[in-house]
Structures are given as structure tokens and as C-alpha cells.
Design a protein around this motif. Structure first.
Motif, short mmCIF file in Angstrom:
data_model
loop_
_atom_site.label_atom_id
_atom_site.label_comp_id
_atom_site.label_asym_id
_atom_site.label_seq_id
_atom_site.Cartn_x
_atom_site.Cartn_y
_atom_site.Cartn_z
N LEU A 11 82.03 28.13 12.39
CA LEU A 11 82.70 27.92 11.11
C LEU A 11 82.76 26.44 10.76
O LEU A 11 82.58 26.05 9.60
N ILE A 12 83.01 25.61 11.78
CA ILE A 12 83.10 24.18 11.49
C ILE A 12 81.75 23.62 11.07
O ILE A 12 81.66 22.84 10.13
N VAL A 13 80.70 24.06 11.76
CA VAL A 13 79.37 23.58 11.39
C VAL A 13 79.04 23.96 9.95
O VAL A 13 78.67 23.13 9.12
N PHE A 14 79.23 25.24 9.65
CA PHE A 14 78.97 25.68 8.27
C PHE A 14 79.90 24.98 7.30
O PHE A 14 79.51 24.59 6.20
N GLY A 15 81.15 24.82 7.73
CA GLY A 15 82.12 24.17 6.87
C GLY A 15 81.68 22.77 6.49
O GLY A 15 81.77 22.36 5.32
N ILE A 16 81.20 22.02 7.48
CA ILE A 16 80.75 20.66 7.20
C ILE A 16 79.56 20.68 6.25
O ILE A 16 79.51 19.96 5.26
N VAL B 107 91.69 27.97 4.75
CA VAL B 107 90.92 26.72 4.69
C VAL B 107 89.44 27.00 4.57
O VAL B 107 88.75 26.51 3.67
N PHE B 108 88.94 27.82 5.50
CA PHE B 108 87.50 28.06 5.49
C PHE B 108 87.07 28.84 4.27
O PHE B 108 86.02 28.59 3.68
N ARG B 109 87.90 29.80 3.87
CA ARG B 109 87.56 30.57 2.67
C ARG B 109 87.47 29.64 1.48
O ARG B 109 86.57 29.74 0.65
N SER B 110 88.39 28.69 1.40
CA SER B 110 88.36 27.74 0.29
C SER B 110 87.11 26.89 0.31
O SER B 110 86.46 26.70 -0.70
#
Lengths: 276, 297
Positions: A11-16, B107-110
Motif C-alpha cells: 500500500l505504501i509503495v502504491f501510495g507513493i 488515508v489510503f482510500r483518499s
């Protein structure tokens, strides 16, 4: 434990990756012209050019464009919500000949590419002097919700179908007319659905580009989407900080709506997808 | 006091009358007019000249029509699977957060949904800046690992992949719908499977995918229809260039109608688009019986 770690890692990788574009947009929007061309690229603006906002404001006659966007968006959204509720109420709670067939037509319109109607509409609107007014936006909205109307009517109808008939019967026994049921009993019950549709419609109309591009041709009536596109064409690379700043300004309302009203927005999107 | 049928019919039609009026004024009317105009050559300034099916023949012979056809098909059949895939993967990950009551859902959904708040115009403007060869962040990142990044939007082989990558970012809506569909799958099904010793792959193939198939169908169809009509981001990003390599169908339609003033021909193109969308939608609905599984109501 490992699984949890992997999940967060993914999730963090995709998030970045997903965040980089808008962080980059935000950063550029606050850069000075010199920093835009800095080499190697500066990731953080320094100094922070807050004056970019006022420069863009003046450069694009932002207040006029903002006013236009607001007029188009609010009139079309209100028209859509009101009209779709009325029509959906008819389909959901009333019985009349041809009801189901006409409802199928409503569903069929969801597949229509709007561009198919825009060319002839341009010609027709030109004849009746609707070009360069806001009528092409709020009149279709009032008459069935415009291009997105089919979806909203479908959603509202599905929701209205779930309200038990007893409520209606009780009201009628008390002497309530159909209009009374429509206005005073069912309408308050629909508030969350109407809110979700209002939000979706707001975003659609605020971000509408093709419509204004076709139907509006004078600078003083252009909404933000057109103005921003023009800004991009007119400015060279060295002024991209202003272009990004302008773009940032135009997305603020929708972003705010999303962050604050996320619950309703998510509900709205979900309702368009889940089989009723 | 029972209502007469006439009274009921009248009431019903009064309520749906806005839609009916709108339907005739803004859908049937213009579409018929467009069909009629497609038989004429008209540049708005001079009177229309009857041309019969010349416009249709012209479409078939015109290189730009076929180019836009090819480009649009390329666009549709790469971005739709890509976006469905990315949306599904992200939705699966967020579902795991929710299922195990972990922190960070909002957070991630946003983060993943924020892009869909941007208009198509802003999307194009932003990515034009990202792809900027000298000052854009993509080439900057590449430069830092020693690669000299190309001019993404001006290099023939890279224009479409760049556009496709941009569309892969715009998946918030898809993800939300998948997420809702996933959360709708009864937990018991997974528990039973686990008792029987199913692996995660088996659970995915045997439970998740079939139960999700209506949602998959909806997302696939809706995105397909939407992708055929794509205009804003591409018009702003490349105007259809370089050399018509990113000329999607509607950009060509817009150009023919509003830049070159071939109104009759543009109407022809519009109707051809309509026919194509209908054909694909019908095809998807027909074949859906083979792979979409609806739970018994």
C-alpha cells in the motif's frame, strides 16, 4: 504478521507512486518562475511563492471564470437533483401505462455518447441563440438530468422502491395527495441518496470540459475548465508554476468536497456500481 | 375513493414529463437531426449540399478516420483492462485493511481516489508537466539513476503508452466500486473454504472472482463505453499528435466539426461512434451470460 507487513508495504509503495503527481503539482504551484527551471529539479519550492495565487487570479480573470463555473455547476446540479427525484418518484411509486418500457428507455440513454448529440445540439442552439449562454447546461438538467440523468434516475428509483408501501397507504388514509407524498413524506427520506447524487453531479458539472468547449465561445462566459486549458496553451514552460497554480485552484472545491463529504461520495459511487 | 386508470396514468406521466420532454428535445431530436445532417455537406456558412452517403464513403476512405479508429481501439483495449486490474488490486488491498480492522483505510482510500476529483483538463495539464522532457519529474527521476529520459509525448512509439499510464492513475471510481463489491461477499464463504484448506489463490479464483463478476461486468462495460468517448485529457495533452498518433475518435470528431467545419461529416462520425458503442455493449451483455454469476435473489 508478515502478511500485515507485506500489505502495508504494498500500500505504501502504491501510495507513493499515486501521490507523486499531485504532490508535484502542489509543489510546482508554489514555485517561483526561476525555480521551475531549476536544474537539477527542486522538489520543494524555496522560497514559497504565495504570490502565484494572485498572479493567476489576475492573469486568467479568475473571478469571472469562477462565477461562470459556479453558475453552471449549481444550476445544473440543482436542476438535476430536483428533476431526477421527480422522475424517479414517478417510476418507483406510481403506476401508469408504459411505465416499464419508458424506464428501459431511460436505462438505454446511459449508453449514449454525449458527443453524438453535441454537434446537432450546437447547430440547434445556434438557431435559438442559446450558444454562449448557460441554458445548454441547466435546461437539460431540469429536464431529466442531462447526460448523466439516466444513472441518477435509476439509483433513485431503486432506493425509492425499498420504502414500504404501508407508509404511503397510511398517508393516503390521512388524506395526503400524491403530491404531498412526493414532497413531504418521501423527499426527506431520500436525503442521503440525494446528497450523494448532488455530489456526483456537482463534480461532473464542475469538471465538464467538452460541453463548455462546444457551447461557449466568449471569454467572459467561460468556466474554469476552459480557462485553465487556455492558460496551459498560452504559457510556456517557464510559467508552468502559474499553470499548476491555476489548476490547483480549480480542483480545490472538488477535493474539499471529497475530503469532507467522503462518506456520501463513496456511497454515491457504490450505488452506481452495485446491482440494486 | 379508488383512482381511475386515467387519473393514475395522468399522474404518472406528469411526474415523468420532465424526462420525456428532455428525451425528445435533447436526445431523439438531435440524434435524428444528426442522422439527417450526415447525408449533407455543410460548413455552416453556406447552405447544406445534399451528398447522400458520400460522407459515409468518405469516412471509409479517409486516412484520419482509420487512424482515429486504430488509435481508439488501441486506447480502449489497453486502458480498460489496465484500469480494471489496478482498481481491483488496490481494492483487494484496502479490503484486507478493513477485514482485519487495520488502520489507514481512509488515508489510503483518499490517496487513490483523489485523482478522480480532477477534471480531464487538469489531468492532461498535470501529466503534460510530468512528461516534460527537461523539467518534468519523470525525466528528473530517471536522470537521477543515470537514464536520459526521452520526450515522451513527441516520440512516436511512446505517446500512447504515456497516455495509457496517465489513465492508469485515474482509477478511484473503479476502485471504490470494486471495494463495495468485495465487501459484499459473505465472510462465511471464505471461512468454509479455509476449513477445507483452500489456499489464497483457490479462494481468489473460486470465491472472489465469481462473486465479484457482476461488479467486474459493470466496471468493464462502463469503462469501455467511457473510453470510447475519451476527449478532454488527450485533447489537452497532445491535441491528437504527434502526427495523429494519439488521435482518438472524439478528438477527430471535434476537429472535423468545430475546427474544419465539416458539420455533415462530423454527424456521420458521431453516428458511427454510436453504432460502435451499441454493438460492443450488446456484445458484452450477450457474452455476460457465460461468465457473470448472479447470486440467486
Amino acid at each position: 504478521m508478515v502478511k500485515k507487513g507485506l500489505l502495508y508495504l504494498g500500500l505504501i509503495v502504491f501510495g507513493i507512486i499515486f501521490s507523486i503527481p499531485y504532490l508535484w503539482m502542489f509543489s510546482t504551484a508554489l514555485k517561483t518562475a526561476a525555480q521551475v527551471l531549476a536544474y537539477p529539479i527542486a522538489w520543494l519550492p524555496n522560497p514559497i511563492a504565495w504570490t502565484n495565487f494572485s498572479e493567476v487570479w489576475k492573469l486568467t480573470s479568475f473571478p469571472v471564470a469562477l462565477k461562470n463555473s459556479c453558475i453552471i455547476t449549481f444550476s445544473a446540479t440543482l436542476g438535476t437533483v430536483f428533476s431526477c427525484y421527480t422522475v424517479a418518484f414517478g417510476f418507483a411509486r406510481l403506476e401508469f401505462k408504459g411505465r416499464d418500457f419508458i424506464f428501459m428507455l431511460v436505462l438505454a440513454t446511459m449508453m449514449l455518447p454525449p458527443q453524438v448529440t453535441y454537434i446537432p445540439l450546437y447547430i440547434i442552439f445556434k438557431r435559438i441563440n442559446w450558444i454562449n449562454t448557460f441554458k445548454p447546461f441547466y435546461v437539460p438538467a431540469l429536464l431529466g438530468g442531462g447526460t448523466m440523468g439516466g444513472i441518477y434516475i435509476f439509483l433513485l428509483r431503486q432506493f425509492l422502491l425499498t420504502i414500504p408501501r404501508d407508509l404511503e397507504d397510511a398517508a393516503r388514509i390521512d388524506g395526503c395527495s400524491t403530491f404531498g407524498i412526493y414532497w413531504r413524506i418521501f423527499l426527506p427520506l431520500c436525503k442521503p441518496v440525494l446528497a450523494a447524487i448532488g455530489i456526483l453531479s456537482f463534480i461532473f458539472n464542475w469538471n465538464n470540459y467538452f460541453g463548455p468547449l462546444v457551447f461557449i465561445n466568449s471569454n467572459d462566459k467561460m468556466p474554469l475548465t476552459l480557462v485553465i486549458a487556455m492558460l496551459k496553451d498560452q504559457q510556456g514552460v517557464q510559467e508552468y508554476n502559474l499553470v499548476m497554480n491555476g489548476a490547483l485552484l480549480t480542483v480545490i472545491p472538488c477535493v474539499l468536497i471529497f475530503l469532507l463529504l467522503q462518506k456520501y461520495f463513496v456511497k454515491g459511487i457504490i450505488m452506481t456500481g452495485i446491482k440494486g | 375513493m379508488a383512482k381511475t386508470n386515467l387519473r393514475k396514468n395522468l399522474e404518472g406521466y406528469i411526474f415523468i414529463s420532465p424526462w420525456i420532454v428532455g428525451f425528445f428535445m435533447f436526445i431523439i431530436g438531435p440524434m435524428s437531426y444528426a442522422l439527417y445532417l450526415s447525408l449533407f455537406e455543410w460548413d455552416v456558412l453556406s447552405p447544406p449540399k445534399f451528398a447522400g452517403f458520400m460522407n459515409y464513403l468518405r469516412a471509409v476512405k479517409h486516412y484520419r478516420f482509420w487512424t482515429s479508429f486504430k488509435v481508439t481501439f488501441y486506447f480502449v483495449f489497453t486502458t480498460v483492462p489496465l484500469r480494471v486490474f489496478i482498481g481491483l488490486v488496490l481494492a483487494l488491498m484496502i479490503r484486507q485493511l478493513i477485514k482485519h480492522k487495520l488502520k489507514g483505510t481512509v488515508v489510503f482510500r483518499s490517496i487513490f481516489c483523489l485523482p478522480i476529483m480532477f477534471s480531464g483538463v487538469v489531468l492532461g495539464i498535470l501529466w503534460a508537466w510530468i512528461y516534460e522532457p527537461e523539467y518534468g519529474i519523470l525525466n528528473d527521476l530517471l536522470r537521477r539513476v543515470g537514464i536520459k529520459g526521452p520526450n515522451w509525448l513527441a516520440t512516436p512509439g511512446l505517446v500512447m503508452p504515456s497516455i495509457i499510464a496517465m489513465m492508469g492513475w485515474w482509477i478511484g471510481g473503479m476502485m471504490l466500486i470494486f471495494l463495495a463489491g468485495l465487501l459484499d461477499i459473505p465472510e462465511e464463504m471464505y471461512e468454509v473454504a479455509e476449513i477445507d484448506g483452500a489456499s489464497w489463490w483457490q479462494k481468489f479464483i473460486r470465491i472472489t472472482i465469481p462473486m465479484l463478476s457482476p461488479t467486474l461486468f459493470f466496471n468493464f462495460t462502463a469503462t469501455l463505453i467511457q473510453s470510447f468517448q475519451i476527449f478532454g485529457p488527450i485533447y489537452v495533452l497532445t491535441r491528437g499528435g504527434p502526427a495523429n498518433l494519439s488521435l482518438v475518435y472524439v478528438v477527430n470528431l471535434y476537429r472535423e466539426g468545430f475546427e474544419l467545419f465539416h458539420m455533415g461529416y462530423a454527424c456521420t462520425l458521431a453516428w458511427i461512434l454510436f453504432a460502435i458503442v451499441i454493438a460492443f455493449t450488446a456484445f458484452l451483455f450477450r457474452t455476460s451470460k457465460l461468465w457473470v454469476f448472479y447470486r440467486a435473489r
